[in-house]
Design a protein around this motif. Structure first.
Motif, mmCIF file in Angstrom:
data_model
loop_
_atom_site.group_PDB
_atom_site.id
_atom_site.type_symbol
_atom_site.label_atom_id
_atom_site.label_comp_id
_atom_site.label_asym_id
_atom_site.label_seq_id
_atom_site.Cartn_x
_atom_site.Cartn_y
_atom_site.Cartn_z
ATOM 1 N N LEU A 1 0.827 -1.198 0.000
ATOM 2 C CA LEU A 1 0.000 0.000 0.000
ATOM 3 C C LEU A 1 0.867 1.257 0.000
ATOM 4 N N SER A 2 0.573 2.155 -0.951
ATOM 5 C CA SER A 2 1.253 3.452 -0.976
ATOM 6 C C SER A 2 0.328 4.476 -1.603
ATOM 7 N N ALA A 3 0.490 5.736 -1.184
ATOM 8 C CA ALA A 3 -0.338 6.802 -1.722
ATOM 9 C C ALA A 3 -0.105 6.962 -3.224
ATOM 10 N N GLU A 4 1.134 6.853 -3.634
ATOM 11 C CA GLU A 4 1.470 7.041 -5.042
ATOM 12 C C GLU A 4 0.798 6.009 -5.931
ATOM 13 N N LEU A 5 0.774 4.746 -5.485
ATOM 14 C CA LEU A 5 0.158 3.693 -6.288
ATOM 15 C C LEU A 5 -1.358 3.894 -6.368
ATOM 16 N N LEU A 6 -1.977 4.265 -5.260
ATOM 17 C CA LEU A 6 -3.424 4.527 -5.275
ATOM 18 C C LEU A 6 -3.757 5.659 -6.248
ATOM 19 N N ILE A 7 -2.993 6.726 -6.197
ATOM 20 C CA ILE A 7 -3.227 7.861 -7.088
ATOM 21 C C ILE A 7 -3.054 7.440 -8.548
ATOM 22 N N ASN A 8 -2.040 6.645 -8.809
ATOM 23 C CA ASN A 8 -1.788 6.188 -10.174
ATOM 24 C C ASN A 8 -2.928 5.314 -10.686
ATOM 25 N N ILE A 9 -3.469 4.469 -9.830
ATOM 26 C CA ILE A 9 -4.568 3.581 -10.238
ATOM 27 C C ILE A 9 -5.782 4.383 -10.678
ATOM 28 N N PHE A 10 -6.081 5.466 -9.953
ATOM 29 C CA PHE A 10 -7.295 6.232 -10.241
ATOM 30 C C PHE A 10 -7.080 7.366 -11.252
ATOM 31 N N PRO B 1 -6.140 1.958 -17.359
ATOM 32 C CA PRO B 1 -6.948 0.735 -17.415
ATOM 33 C C PRO B 1 -7.720 0.412 -16.135
ATOM 34 N N LEU B 2 -7.216 0.820 -14.971
ATOM 35 C CA LEU B 2 -7.820 0.392 -13.715
ATOM 36 C C LEU B 2 -8.604 1.492 -12.982
ATOM 37 N N HIS B 3 -8.788 2.647 -13.602
ATOM 38 C CA HIS B 3 -9.350 3.770 -12.851
ATOM 39 C C HIS B 3 -10.828 3.584 -12.515
ATOM 40 N N ASP B 4 -11.548 2.780 -13.304
ATOM 41 C CA ASP B 4 -12.954 2.505 -12.991
ATOM 42 C C ASP B 4 -13.042 1.412 -11.928
ATOM 43 N N GLY B 5 -14.150 1.368 -11.245
ATOM 44 C CA GLY B 5 -14.342 0.335 -10.235
ATOM 45 C C GLY B 5 -13.660 0.681 -8.927
ATOM 46 N N ALA B 6 -13.619 -0.282 -8.017
ATOM 47 C CA ALA B 6 -13.099 -0.061 -6.669
ATOM 48 C C ALA B 6 -11.750 -0.726 -6.472
ATOM 49 N N VAL B 7 -10.951 -0.116 -5.617
ATOM 50 C CA VAL B 7 -9.690 -0.726 -5.165
ATOM 51 C C VAL B 7 -9.936 -1.361 -3.803
ATOM 52 N N ILE B 8 -9.462 -2.572 -3.625
ATOM 53 C CA ILE B 8 -9.613 -3.283 -2.354
ATOM 54 C C ILE B 8 -8.280 -3.250 -1.607
ATOM 55 N N VAL B 9 -8.326 -2.733 -0.379
ATOM 56 C CA VAL B 9 -7.133 -2.676 0.474
ATOM 57 C C VAL B 9 -7.345 -3.589 1.675
ATOM 58 N N GLU B 10 -6.377 -4.456 1.930
ATOM 59 C CA GLU B 10 -6.430 -5.323 3.110
ATOM 60 C C GLU B 10 -5.114 -5.186 3.878
ATOM 61 N N LYS B 11 -5.235 -4.761 5.135
ATOM 62 C CA LYS B 11 -4.068 -4.490 5.973
ATOM 63 C C LYS B 11 -3.184 -3.475 5.261
ATOM 64 N N ASN B 12 -1.972 -3.823 4.914
ATOM 65 C CA ASN B 12 -1.061 -2.866 4.280
ATOM 66 C C ASN B 12 -0.760 -3.228 2.835
ATOM 67 N N ARG B 13 -1.752 -3.833 2.161
ATOM 68 C CA ARG B 13 -1.560 -4.221 0.771
ATOM 69 C C ARG B 13 -2.776 -3.824 -0.061
ATOM 70 N N ILE B 14 -2.512 -3.465 -1.295
ATOM 71 C CA ILE B 14 -3.577 -3.254 -2.273
ATOM 72 C C ILE B 14 -3.809 -4.602 -2.937
ATOM 73 N N ILE B 15 -4.967 -5.189 -2.680
ATOM 74 C CA ILE B 15 -5.233 -6.560 -3.115
ATOM 75 C C ILE B 15 -5.681 -6.609 -4.576
ATOM 76 N N ALA B 16 -6.627 -5.722 -4.943
ATOM 77 C CA ALA B 16 -7.175 -5.766 -6.294
ATOM 78 C C ALA B 16 -7.691 -4.384 -6.690
ATOM 79 N N ALA B 17 -7.860 -4.198 -8.003
ATOM 80 C CA ALA B 17 -8.390 -2.939 -8.527
ATOM 81 C C ALA B 17 -9.448 -3.250 -9.585
ATOM 82 N N ASN B 18 -10.204 -2.212 -9.950
ATOM 83 C CA ASN B 18 -11.256 -2.351 -10.961
ATOM 84 C C ASN B 18 -12.305 -3.374 -10.546
ATOM 85 N N CYS B 19 -12.614 -3.414 -9.247
ATOM 86 C CA CYS B 19 -13.595 -4.372 -8.719
ATOM 87 C C CYS B 19 -15.011 -3.809 -8.793
ATOM 88 N N LEU B 20 -15.971 -4.700 -8.980
ATOM 89 C CA LEU B 20 -17.377 -4.324 -9.020
ATOM 90 C C LEU B 20 -17.998 -4.543 -7.652
#
Length: 244
Positions: free
Chosen positions: A141-150, A155-174
């Motif tokens: 998990l990092s602020a820079e990666l979250l910002i880049n995703i959205f 490709p991944l800016h739509d949908g939701a990002v799932i964060v669990e503990k200190n990791r970004i698990i998945a992106a573009n989730c429904l």
């Protein structure tokens, strides 16, 4: 009925269970069903007292049909109610940690640039079926990666990002959309999805509006609106440190 101390306890316990059940289904379609079922039993009681044999037979057939139809028609509401019971009373509440500073830093920067975002912070309830709808990331998990995703048009800016503990698990989730009625027409798909996942799990959902840049937090089917950096950090700290 002979009233004694045990009878009083029985009535109190029954009343509490009924109250909890009503609270679980409040605001859903099932509350209207409950009113209909209670009315049906009331009419049936009156009919029995008056000795209406044909009408009583008809009411018994209707009750049978209703009892069979309830689990089918209201499967989503019943599933949510059972999941809530499981996580509120049966789940072991081990402390869940996450890097709040990184999340807040990302949300504030996304808000300042009015970049739409939807971030789900997993806690105790399993949401694998939601994670499987997106693309696996499994990164620190990092602020820079979250910002880049959205970032728009990536490709991944739509949908939701799932964060669990200190990791970004998945992106573009429904996410499941809330079925709650009476919501403001100004709430878009992101807000309705955030409310939906918070109703079906104990996850927190953070939303940044791309129209206004405002920050909202969904928790247990309710929103906290117009959060700033301080209030957002306070809310997240309270939810994760005290596990509310």
């Amino acid at each position: 009925m002979e009233f004694n101390f045990l009878t009083i306890i029985d009535l109190v316990v029954t009343g509490l269970i009924f109250y909890k059940f009503v609270m679980l289904i409040r605001g859903t379609r099932a509350i209207q069903l409950l009113k209909g079922v209670l009315f049906l039993f009331f009419i049936s009681f009156i009919s029995q007292q008056l000795g209406f044999q044909i009408f009583n037979y008809l009411l018994e057939q209707i009750r049978t049909i209703v009892l069979i139809a309830i689990p089918v028609i209201f499967q989503p509401e019943l599933r949510r109610a059972l999941e809530k019971i499981g996580r509120d009373y049966l789940t072991r509440h081990d402390k869940v940690e996450t890097n709040i500073d990184q999340i807040v830093a990302a949300i504030i920067r996304l808000s300042e640039s009015q970049t739409g975002a939807l971030i789900v912070l997993k806690r105790h309830t399993g949401i694998k079926e939601i994670i499987d709808t997106g693309l696996e990331v499994d990164a620190i998990l990092s602020a820079e990666l979250l910002i880049n995703i959205f970032t728009p048009k990536t490709p991944l800016h739509d949908g939701a990002v799932i964060v669990e503990k200190n990791r970004i698990i998945a992106a573009n989730c429904l996410l499941p959309l809330t079925e709650k009625r009476g919501l403001s027409s100004s709430l878009g798909t992101r807000h309705r999805a955030a409310l939906g996942i918070s109703e079906e799990s104990d996850a927190l959902a953070l939303v940044v509006s791309e129209e206004t840049g405002t920050i909202s937090l969904a928790n247990h089917g309710k929103f906290k609106y117009n959060l700033d950096e301080f209030s957002l950090k306070e809310e997240l700290f309270k939810r994760f440190e005290h596990q509310e």
